[in-house]
Design a protein around this motif. Structure first.
Motif, PDB file in Angstrom:
ATOM      1  N   ILE A 322       0.837  -1.194   0.000  1.00  0.00           N
ATOM      2  CA  ILE A 322       0.000   0.000   0.000  1.00  0.00           C
ATOM      3  C   ILE A 322       0.871   1.242   0.000  1.00  0.00           C
ATOM      4  O   ILE A 322       2.089   1.185   0.253  1.00  0.00           O
ATOM      5  N   LYS A 323       0.230   2.365  -0.278  1.00  0.00           N
ATOM      6  CA  LYS A 323       0.811   3.686  -0.065  1.00  0.00           C
ATOM      7  C   LYS A 323      -0.124   4.452   0.854  1.00  0.00           C
ATOM      8  O   LYS A 323      -1.336   4.393   0.689  1.00  0.00           O
ATOM      9  N   GLU A 324       0.452   5.145   1.807  1.00  0.00           N
ATOM     10  CA  GLU A 324      -0.356   5.862   2.785  1.00  0.00           C
ATOM     11  C   GLU A 324      -0.775   7.219   2.254  1.00  0.00           C
ATOM     12  O   GLU A 324      -0.044   7.874   1.507  1.00  0.00           O
ATOM     13  N   GLY A 325      -1.978   7.632   2.695  1.00  0.00           N
ATOM     14  CA  GLY A 325      -2.472   8.959   2.376  1.00  0.00           C
ATOM     15  C   GLY A 325      -2.707   9.752   3.641  1.00  0.00           C
ATOM     16  O   GLY A 325      -1.835   9.860   4.491  1.00  0.00           O
ATOM     17  N   LEU A 326      -3.904  10.297   3.769  1.00  0.00           N
ATOM     18  CA  LEU A 326      -4.239  11.081   4.948  1.00  0.00           C
ATOM     19  C   LEU A 326      -4.366  10.178   6.173  1.00  0.00           C
ATOM     20  O   LEU A 326      -4.792   9.025   6.077  1.00  0.00           O
ATOM     21  N   VAL A 327      -3.982  10.712   7.324  1.00  0.00           N
ATOM     22  CA  VAL A 327      -3.995   9.951   8.572  1.00  0.00           C
ATOM     23  C   VAL A 327      -4.901  10.657   9.571  1.00  0.00           C
ATOM     24  O   VAL A 327      -4.799  11.874   9.768  1.00  0.00           O
ATOM     25  N   SER A 328      -5.797   9.891  10.208  1.00  0.00           N
ATOM     26  CA  SER A 328      -6.637  10.418  11.286  1.00  0.00           C
ATOM     27  C   SER A 328      -6.263   9.710  12.578  1.00  0.00           C
ATOM     28  O   SER A 328      -5.284   8.968  12.637  1.00  0.00           O
ATOM     29  N   ASN A 329      -7.062   9.919  13.609  1.00  0.00           N
ATOM     30  CA  ASN A 329      -6.738   9.332  14.913  1.00  0.00           C
ATOM     31  C   ASN A 329      -6.791   7.814  14.900  1.00  0.00           C
ATOM     32  O   ASN A 329      -6.006   7.146  15.577  1.00  0.00           O
ATOM     33  N   ASP A 330      -7.725   7.220  14.159  1.00  0.00           N
ATOM     34  CA  ASP A 330      -7.889   5.772  14.210  1.00  0.00           C
ATOM     35  C   ASP A 330      -7.827   5.085  12.854  1.00  0.00           C
ATOM     36  O   ASP A 330      -7.898   3.866  12.778  1.00  0.00           O
ATOM     37  N   ALA A 331      -7.694   5.824  11.769  1.00  0.00           N
ATOM     38  CA  ALA A 331      -7.676   5.213  10.444  1.00  0.00           C
ATOM     39  C   ALA A 331      -6.713   5.962   9.531  1.00  0.00           C
ATOM     40  O   ALA A 331      -6.396   7.133   9.759  1.00  0.00           O
ATOM     41  N   THR A 332      -6.270   5.254   8.491  1.00  0.00           N
ATOM     42  CA  THR A 332      -5.329   5.819   7.524  1.00  0.00           C
ATOM     43  C   THR A 332      -5.852   5.558   6.122  1.00  0.00           C
ATOM     44  O   THR A 332      -6.293   4.441   5.809  1.00  0.00           O
ATOM     45  N   GLU A 333      -5.806   6.572   5.287  1.00  0.00           N
ATOM     46  CA  GLU A 333      -6.161   6.408   3.881  1.00  0.00           C
ATOM     47  C   GLU A 333      -5.051   5.634   3.185  1.00  0.00           C
ATOM     48  O   GLU A 333      -3.867   5.925   3.353  1.00  0.00           O
ATOM     49  N   VAL A 334      -5.418   4.622   2.404  1.00  0.00           N
ATOM     50  CA  VAL A 334      -4.419   3.786   1.743  1.00  0.00           C
ATOM     51  C   VAL A 334      -4.761   3.652   0.261  1.00  0.00           C
ATOM     52  O   VAL A 334      -5.913   3.786  -0.153  1.00  0.00           O
ATOM     53  N   PHE A 335      -3.725   3.377  -0.528  1.00  0.00           N
ATOM     54  CA  PHE A 335      -3.868   3.129  -1.958  1.00  0.00           C
ATOM     55  C   PHE A 335      -3.200   1.790  -2.241  1.00  0.00           C
ATOM     56  O   PHE A 335      -2.023   1.594  -1.945  1.00  0.00           O
ATOM     57  N   GLY A 336      -3.941   0.868  -2.777  1.00  0.00           N
ATOM     58  CA  GLY A 336      -3.417  -0.453  -3.067  1.00  0.00           C
ATOM     59  C   GLY A 336      -4.508  -1.365  -3.578  1.00  0.00           C
ATOM     60  O   GLY A 336      -5.647  -0.944  -3.851  1.00  0.00           O
ATOM     61  N   ASN A 337      -4.179  -2.641  -3.721  1.00  0.00           N
ATOM     62  CA  ASN A 337      -5.116  -3.624  -4.262  1.00  0.00           C
ATOM     63  C   ASN A 337      -6.066  -4.097  -3.167  1.00  0.00           C
ATOM     64  O   ASN A 337      -6.008  -5.244  -2.712  1.00  0.00           O
ATOM     65  N   LEU A 338      -6.934  -3.217  -2.721  1.00  0.00           N
ATOM     66  CA  LEU A 338      -7.910  -3.521  -1.686  1.00  0.00           C
ATOM     67  C   LEU A 338      -9.296  -3.103  -2.157  1.00  0.00           C
ATOM     68  O   LEU A 338      -9.425  -2.213  -3.018  1.00  0.00           O
ATOM     69  N   LYS A 339     -10.308  -3.717  -1.569  1.00  0.00           N
ATOM     70  CA  LYS A 339     -11.698  -3.372  -1.869  1.00  0.00           C
ATOM     71  C   LYS A 339     -12.431  -3.121  -0.558  1.00  0.00           C
ATOM     72  O   LYS A 339     -12.009  -3.608   0.511  1.00  0.00           O
ATOM     73  N   PRO A 340     -13.522  -2.359  -0.604  1.00  0.00           N
ATOM     74  CA  PRO A 340     -14.305  -2.157   0.617  1.00  0.00           C
ATOM     75  C   PRO A 340     -14.734  -3.491   1.218  1.00  0.00           C
ATOM     76  O   PRO A 340     -15.015  -4.452   0.506  1.00  0.00           O
ATOM     77  N   ASN A 341     -14.735  -3.534   2.560  1.00  0.00           N
ATOM     78  CA  ASN A 341     -15.153  -4.696   3.346  1.00  0.00           C
ATOM     79  C   ASN A 341     -14.139  -5.833   3.346  1.00  0.00           C
ATOM     80  O   ASN A 341     -14.425  -6.906   3.899  1.00  0.00           O
ATOM     81  N   ASP A 342     -12.977  -5.672   2.723  1.00  0.00           N
ATOM     82  CA  ASP A 342     -11.925  -6.682   2.875  1.00  0.00           C
ATOM     83  C   ASP A 342     -11.517  -6.772   4.339  1.00  0.00           C
ATOM     84  O   ASP A 342     -11.479  -5.765   5.048  1.00  0.00           O
ATOM     85  N   LYS A 343     -11.194  -7.989   4.791  1.00  0.00           N
ATOM     86  CA  LYS A 343     -10.748  -8.185   6.168  1.00  0.00           C
ATOM     87  C   LYS A 343      -9.230  -8.067   6.222  1.00  0.00           C
ATOM     88  O   LYS A 343      -8.522  -8.720   5.451  1.00  0.00           O
ATOM     89  N   VAL A 344      -8.737  -7.211   7.115  1.00  0.00           N
ATOM     90  CA  VAL A 344      -7.297  -7.047   7.295  1.00  0.00           C
ATOM     91  C   VAL A 344      -6.948  -7.357   8.741  1.00  0.00           C
ATOM     92  O   VAL A 344      -7.738  -7.119   9.672  1.00  0.00           O
ATOM     93  N   LEU A 345      -5.763  -7.902   8.924  1.00  0.00           N
ATOM     94  CA  LEU A 345      -5.325  -8.327  10.243  1.00  0.00           C
ATOM     95  C   LEU A 345      -4.893  -7.121  11.070  1.00  0.00           C
ATOM     96  O   LEU A 345      -4.124  -6.279  10.595  1.00  0.00           O
ATOM     97  N   LEU A 346      -5.391  -7.043  12.304  1.00  0.00           N
ATOM     98  CA  LEU A 346      -4.976  -5.987  13.221  1.00  0.00           C
ATOM     99  C   LEU A 346      -3.720  -6.418  13.975  1.00  0.00           C
ATOM    100  O   LEU A 346      -3.506  -7.609  14.220  1.00  0.00           O
ATOM    101  N   HIS A 347      -2.905  -5.458  14.346  1.00  0.00           N
ATOM    102  CA  HIS A 347      -1.663  -5.719  15.087  1.00  0.00           C
ATOM    103  C   HIS A 347      -0.789  -6.718  14.335  1.00  0.00           C
ATOM    104  O   HIS A 347      -0.166  -7.604  14.937  1.00  0.00           O
ATOM    105  N   ALA A 348      -0.759  -6.604  13.017  1.00  0.00           N
ATOM    106  CA  ALA A 348       0.047  -7.517  12.217  1.00  0.00           C
ATOM    107  C   ALA A 348       1.528  -7.193  12.385  1.00  0.00           C
ATOM    108  O   ALA A 348       1.909  -6.096  12.800  1.00  0.00           O
ATOM    109  N   SER A 349       2.373  -8.153  12.053  1.00  0.00           N
ATOM    110  CA  SER A 349       3.826  -7.975  12.148  1.00  0.00           C
ATOM    111  C   SER A 349       4.480  -8.659  10.955  1.00  0.00           C
ATOM    112  O   SER A 349       3.837  -9.421  10.212  1.00  0.00           O
ATOM    113  N   ASP A 350       5.766  -8.405  10.780  1.00  0.00           N
ATOM    114  CA  ASP A 350       6.475  -9.007   9.653  1.00  0.00           C
ATOM    115  C   ASP A 350       6.761 -10.486   9.855  1.00  0.00           C
ATOM    116  O   ASP A 350       7.355 -11.139   8.994  1.00  0.00           O
TER     117      ASP A 350
END
Length: 359
Positions: A322-350
């Motif tokens: 992804i590429k980051e865009g605008l950042v708020s307190n709890d969410a970040t705008e992203v650009f990448g191969n994602l669609k609305p309602n996709d499930k993403v892992l929280l607290h992910a690590s490498d």
């Protein structure tokens, strides 16, 4: 004896309790539940009304002043910090050889004038004499006419040469091309100067700081979302708390080497406080109704190579750059191969690799 009996009864009670049907609490199951993966959803929401980007002031006009001819600095009327007006005399050069060229050109011009006048008089006399039949041959009259025209053409040529030398002499005086301030002086009286290239050191540098250009580089991802018709607000780092408002004056309409589009905002410098090179924080308005994809802040994994999120695809991990865009307190705008309602892992690590089981 009585005390011993009591002691035996207490000990027997303890053994009875231990031998009961009570089982130890299994904490492993609770630990497993606590370590389960947590997921968040990719949301599609309206883009924030503005983006905060850095900007820098540059002069509205700036010019490096070079001489057009070789010469020595005779007089210098300005120095660093001098305020000048358009057409004001800044420097006088001297070139003795140019005076000699002008005298020689004048001499040739005067000689050509004399020759032209003599040729004209001769032609007029022959023309008058030719009125008597047989006194002047037609060939002599034609030759005199041709000689007169040739001398007149030579006169015009020498006069143009004189004007050219005078024009070159005018280059010995250097004038200000616009109102502004001298910010750099690199010569002194007596210095030898010559026409230069952009890489050479100029005699003077003149800047127009009555009006400045606030330049802002818009990242490629925001280029089509900037509202060019809305006013922008900006605050200079050197003057915190003094917010100003202006409209976007022009845009480059092309991306530079850093995949960014430059826009400019004209800023009046009424009190002279603004200086070229000052930085500002600029709030750029965005088009209303534009939707963006948002992910929770803690879903983004940042490494030295790239930024990505871990998407759950049928229980398997898929790493999405992804590429980051605008950042708020709890969410970040992203650009990448994602669609609305996709499930993403929280607290992910490498530590999570492509294809890992997320069940």
């Amino acid at each position: 004896m009585k005390y011993s009996s009591y002691l035996i009864i207490v000990v027997a009670g303890l053994f009875t309790a231990c031998a009961g049907n009570q089982k130890p609490v299994d904490l492993t199951t609770q630990t497993k539940h606590a370590n389960k993966y947590q997921f968040g959803a990719v949301l599609e929401k309206a883009l924030s009304s503005s983006a905060r980007l850095p900007g820098q002031l540059i002069p509205f006009n700036e010019v490096n002043l070079f001489p057009k001819v070789n010469g020595f600095v005779k007089q210098l009327f300005v120095d660093r910090g001098s305020i000048v007006k358009k057409g004001q005399l800044l420097v006088i050069l001297e070139a003795p050889e140019m005076e000699s060229e002008l005298q020689a050109a004048n001499s040739r011009y005067l000689q050509a004038q004399e020759n032209a006048e003599a040729s004209k008089e001769k032609y007029e006399r022959l023309k008058e004499a030719a009125k008597e039949p047989g006194s002047v041959s037609p060939l002599d009259l034609d030759n005199a006419n041709a000689k007169m025209k040739a001398d007149q053409a030579m006169t015009q040529s020498e006069r143009s040469n004189v004007q050219s030398v005078k024009t070159m002499g005018g280059y010995l005086r250097i004038y200000a091309p616009f109102d502004g301030m001298i910010i750099q002086r690199n010569v002194s009286p007596g210095a030898l100067v010559a026409p230069g290239k952009t890489t050479d050191q100029p005699m003077l540098i003149l800047q127009d700081i009555h009006k400045m250009r606030l330049t802002v580089s818009i990242p490629e991802d925001y280029v089509d979302k900037v509202d060019l018709n809305q006013p922008v607000t900006f605050t200079f780092n050197a003057m915190p708390g003094e917010q100003q408002t202006a409209k976007i004056s022009r845009s480059a309409n092309s991306l530079g080497s850093m995949q960014q589009e430059a826009i400019e905002i004209d800023v009046l410098n009424k009190n002279g406080k603004l200086k070229p090179g000052m930085y500002a924080e600029v709030r750029i308005p965005m088009l209303s109704g534009v939707k963006s994809l948002l992910v929770p802040n803690n879903a983004i994994v940042r490494s030295t190579e790239h930024e990505y999120v871990v998407k759950d695809s049928s229980g398997k991990a898929v790493l999405v750059n992804i590429k980051e865009g605008l950042v708020s307190n709890d969410a970040t705008e992203v650009f990448g191969n994602l669609k609305p309602n996709d499930k993403v892992l929280l607290h992910a690590s490498d530590e999570i690799k492509q294809g890992d089981d997320l069940q």
